[in-house]
Design a protein around this motif. Structure first.
Motif, PDB file in Angstrom:
ATOM      1  N   PHE A 177       0.858  -1.179   0.000  1.00 43.23           N
ATOM      2  CA  PHE A 177       0.000   0.000   0.000  1.00 43.23           C
ATOM      3  C   PHE A 177       0.892   1.227   0.000  1.00 43.23           C
ATOM      4  CE2 PHE A 177      -2.350  -3.267   2.375  1.00 43.23           C
ATOM      5  CZ  PHE A 177      -3.494  -3.341   1.599  1.00 43.23           C
ATOM      6  N   PRO A 178       0.622   2.175  -0.867  1.00 45.65           N
ATOM      7  CA  PRO A 178       1.432   3.398  -0.807  1.00 45.65           C
ATOM      8  C   PRO A 178       1.278   4.062   0.551  1.00 45.65           C
ATOM      9  CG  PRO A 178       0.005   3.381  -2.744  1.00 45.65           C
ATOM     10  CD  PRO A 178      -0.405   2.229  -1.894  1.00 45.65           C
ATOM     11  N   LEU A 179       2.359   4.635   1.019  1.00 50.49           N
ATOM     12  CA  LEU A 179       2.330   5.355   2.287  1.00 50.49           C
ATOM     13  C   LEU A 179       3.019   6.691   2.080  1.00 50.49           C
ATOM     14  CD1 LEU A 179       2.083   5.560   5.423  1.00 50.49           C
ATOM     15  CD2 LEU A 179       4.346   4.538   5.523  1.00 50.49           C
ATOM     16  N   ASP A 180       2.350   7.770   2.467  1.00 50.74           N
ATOM     17  CA  ASP A 180       2.948   9.096   2.368  1.00 50.74           C
ATOM     18  C   ASP A 180       2.981   9.679   3.775  1.00 50.74           C
ATOM     19  OD1 ASP A 180       3.554  11.736   2.088  1.00 50.74           O
ATOM     20  OD2 ASP A 180       1.972  12.204   0.631  1.00 50.74           O
ATOM     21  N   ASP A 181       4.140   9.592   4.377  1.00 52.00           N
ATOM     22  CA  ASP A 181       4.282  10.098   5.745  1.00 52.00           C
ATOM     23  C   ASP A 181       5.187  11.328   5.780  1.00 52.00           C
ATOM     24  OD1 ASP A 181       3.433   9.866   8.320  1.00 52.00           O
ATOM     25  OD2 ASP A 181       5.110   8.631   8.959  1.00 52.00           O
ATOM     26  N   GLU A 182       5.432  11.911   4.599  1.00 52.02           N
ATOM     27  CA  GLU A 182       6.382  13.023   4.518  1.00 52.02           C
ATOM     28  C   GLU A 182       5.752  14.351   4.896  1.00 52.02           C
ATOM     29  OE1 GLU A 182       9.574  12.380   3.825  1.00 52.02           O
ATOM     30  OE2 GLU A 182       8.841  10.317   3.860  1.00 52.02           O
ATOM     31  N   HIS A 183       4.470  14.471   4.662  1.00 52.58           N
ATOM     32  CA  HIS A 183       3.805  15.753   4.903  1.00 52.58           C
ATOM     33  C   HIS A 183       3.864  16.101   6.393  1.00 52.58           C
ATOM     34  CE1 HIS A 183       0.612  18.791   5.011  1.00 52.58           C
ATOM     35  NE2 HIS A 183       0.797  18.894   3.706  1.00 52.58           N
ATOM     36  N   PRO A 184       4.149  17.358   6.726  1.00 48.44           N
ATOM     37  CA  PRO A 184       4.269  17.688   8.156  1.00 48.44           C
ATOM     38  C   PRO A 184       2.961  17.583   8.935  1.00 48.44           C
ATOM     39  CG  PRO A 184       4.493  19.656   6.783  1.00 48.44           C
ATOM     40  CD  PRO A 184       4.495  18.498   5.857  1.00 48.44           C
ATOM     41  N   MET A 185       1.824  17.639   8.237  1.00 45.58           N
ATOM     42  CA  MET A 185       0.564  17.669   8.986  1.00 45.58           C
ATOM     43  C   MET A 185      -0.372  16.507   8.689  1.00 45.58           C
ATOM     44  SD  MET A 185       0.113  21.748   8.631  1.00 45.58           S
ATOM     45  CE  MET A 185       0.470  21.666   6.939  1.00 45.58           C
ATOM     46  N   ILE A 186      -0.138  15.792   7.584  1.00 40.91           N
ATOM     47  CA  ILE A 186      -1.102  14.755   7.168  1.00 40.91           C
ATOM     48  C   ILE A 186      -0.375  13.435   6.937  1.00 40.91           C
ATOM     49  CG2 ILE A 186      -2.767  14.076   5.394  1.00 40.91           C
ATOM     50  CD1 ILE A 186      -3.070  17.091   4.733  1.00 40.91           C
ATOM     51  N   THR A 187      -0.923  12.366   7.499  1.00 37.73           N
ATOM     52  CA  THR A 187      -0.452  11.023   7.155  1.00 37.73           C
ATOM     53  C   THR A 187      -1.423  10.425   6.153  1.00 37.73           C
ATOM     54  OG1 THR A 187       0.593  10.643   9.283  1.00 37.73           O
ATOM     55  CG2 THR A 187      -0.009   8.699   8.031  1.00 37.73           C
ATOM     56  N   ARG A 188      -0.881   9.926   5.063  1.00 36.75           N
ATOM     57  CA  ARG A 188      -1.702   9.255   4.044  1.00 36.75           C
ATOM     58  C   ARG A 188      -1.296   7.795   4.029  1.00 36.75           C
ATOM     59  NH1 ARG A 188      -4.048  13.362   0.882  1.00 36.75           N
ATOM     60  NH2 ARG A 188      -3.201  15.365   1.522  1.00 36.75           N
ATOM     61  N   ASP A 189      -2.057   6.993   4.751  1.00 39.50           N
ATOM     62  CA  ASP A 189      -1.761   5.569   4.884  1.00 39.50           C
ATOM     63  C   ASP A 189      -2.806   4.800   4.078  1.00 39.50           C
ATOM     64  OD1 ASP A 189      -1.409   2.990   5.571  1.00 39.50           O
ATOM     65  OD2 ASP A 189      -1.611   3.272   7.744  1.00 39.50           O
ATOM     66  N   PHE A 190      -2.435   4.459   2.854  1.00 42.18           N
ATOM     67  CA  PHE A 190      -3.421   3.870   1.950  1.00 42.18           C
ATOM     68  C   PHE A 190      -3.733   2.412   2.262  1.00 42.18           C
ATOM     69  CE2 PHE A 190      -1.600   7.473  -0.488  1.00 42.18           C
ATOM     70  CZ  PHE A 190      -2.724   8.279  -0.399  1.00 42.18           C
ATOM     71  N   SER A 191      -3.101   1.875   3.313  1.00 39.60           N
ATOM     72  CA  SER A 191      -3.499   0.533   3.736  1.00 39.60           C
ATOM     73  C   SER A 191      -4.908   0.575   4.331  1.00 39.60           C
ATOM     74  CB  SER A 191      -2.510  -0.027   4.758  1.00 39.60           C
ATOM     75  OG  SER A 191      -2.578   0.696   5.968  1.00 39.60           O
TER      76      SER A 191
END
Ligand code: SF4
Ligand code: SF4
Ligand code: SF4
Ligand code: FES
Length: 374
Positions: free
Chosen positions: A154-168
């Motif tokens: 699952f793609p995971l985008d944890d780089e943003h300072p305010m939002i976690t995008r955990d596509f799992s």
């Protein structure tokens, strides 16, 4: 007038109304997940499927227009079985660990154990208790204990300072893309293209060259896929936080906020849906910029400058009396054009109006300006 029959009750409808609209007007509950009234987005998840006599397939109530003479069942055995089946698939396709929480870790499936070791995933799902997928799964009595998903990527985008995008935890409903495009008009998330079988590779991965970090997508997400980092691990369960409605302090628009408050600390901010002027939307400052209220450097009292240049605390009465005296003294000695005012773009229209009225009508000068003019 055109009418339909839903669960044996006849109801008239206006052209353009959907089956869901008519059912709601009768007080009949039809579950929805991808449906987002404020953009009209829907027709993706099929949770809202209903049976229509004479049709060879179930119709999505959120988007199927009501047609004269339709005979609709919203809770037939076929409809219930379909809902359960869709929910089972959605739960099994992602890392929906809230349902495993009550199991001891040695009974967790391998994907869950592996996920627990990842840095941002040591916390319970932050959406638990307010997640629409979880709520629907429970409401529809879907047995989930044995739904063990395959370990998948699952793609995971944890780089943003305010939002976690955990596509799992993403159910590919497309609501985030819909609000980003239709409400914020940023088109930072590629459009959702319908049923997942048609294209397998769609994930709502953000183009940060277009994103304004407003968090509208986070508020629209019905699961724990998109979360505000500040709230992560703080268990923003709706039954465990106080919701305080207030007005955004940043500018004169006056957006309405719901603060989720726990132990006297704000842990999440959301726009109030269906309230003017923002109808649930916020900008990056209103949604994420609330840490200043805890700053030790925040001014809480008026300060008056001493002769030596240092400041001392004063009461509001003392500060306002001093300002009035200084204005009077200056105008008396040098005339009204010796004073000038600059109003603030962050203030509300009414305050800015009063400010110019004070200068023009009371001080008798037109030396009044506004920082937004430049
Ligand atoms: S996204 Fe919803 S269903 Fe999935 S783990 Fe979180 S609370 Fe549970
Ligand atoms: S934060 Fe705002 S601009 Fe960025 S992807 Fe989400 S909705 Fe779009
Ligand atoms: S991130 Fe959330 S809103 Fe976007 S498609 Fe996935 S579940 Fe839906
Ligand atoms: S709620 Fe109707 S298709 Fe998703």
């Amino acid at each position: 007038m055109s009418s339909v029959t839903i669960n044996g009750t006849q109801a008239s409808f206006q052209p353009g109304q959907t089956i869901l609209d008519v059912a709601e007007s009768l007080g009949i509950y039809i579950p929805t997940l991808c449906w987002l009234p404020k953009t009209g987005h829907g027709k993706v998840c099929r949770i809202c499927s209903v049976e229509v006599k004479g049709r060879d397939r179930l119709l999505p109530a959120c988007s199927a227009p009501a047609e004269d003479g339709m005979v609709i069942e919203t809770d037939s055995p076929l409809v219930r079985a379909t809902r359960k089946s869709i929910l089972s698939l959605l739960v099994a396709e992602g890392r929906h660990d809230c349902f495993l929480r009550k199991l001891p870790p040695d009974l967790w499936p391998p994907y869950q154990k592996a996920a627990g070791d990842m840095p941002h995933r040591e916390h319970p799902c932050p959406a638990e208790g307010k997640c629409q997928l979880q709520a629907l799964t429970m409401k529809c009595n879907v047995p989930v204990k044995d739904l063990v998903p395959e370990p998948g990527h699952f793609p995971l985008d944890d780089e943003h300072p305010m939002i976690t995008r955990d596509f799992s935890r993403c159910v590919q409903c497309g609501r985030c893309a819909s609000v980003c495009s239709a409400i914020q008009v940023n088109d930072a998330i590629p459009p959702q293209f319908g049923r997942r079988a048609e294209k397998e590779s769609w994930w709502p991965v953000v183009d940060y060259t277009r994103c304004t970090h407003c968090g509208e997508c986070v508020q629209a997400c019905p699961t724990g896929a998109l979360t505000a980092k500040k709230a992560y691990g703080l268990a923003v369960r709706e039954d465990k936080v106080d919701t305080v409605r207030t007005t955004c302090p940043y500018c004169g628009v006056g957006c309405q906020l719901n603060l989720s408050v726990k132990d006297d600390r704000i842990i999440e901010v959301n726009g109030v849906e269906n309230a003017s002027p923002n109808k649930g939307s916020l900008c990056v400052k209103g949604r994420f910029g609330y840490d200043f209220i805890y700053s030790k450097e925040r001014l809480t009292d008026p300060l008056i400058r001493r002769q030596d240049g240092s400041f001392r605390k004063a009461s509001w009465d003392e500060a306002l009396d001093l300002i009035a005296a200084k204005f009077s003294e200056t105008i008396e000695n040098h005339g009204p054009d010796a004073v000038a005012g600059v109003a603030c773009a962050r203030s509300i229209n009414e305050d800015n109006y009063q400010m110019q009225k004070l200068f023009r009508a009371v001080f008798k000068t037109n030396n009044i300006d506004h920082c937004a003019r430049t």
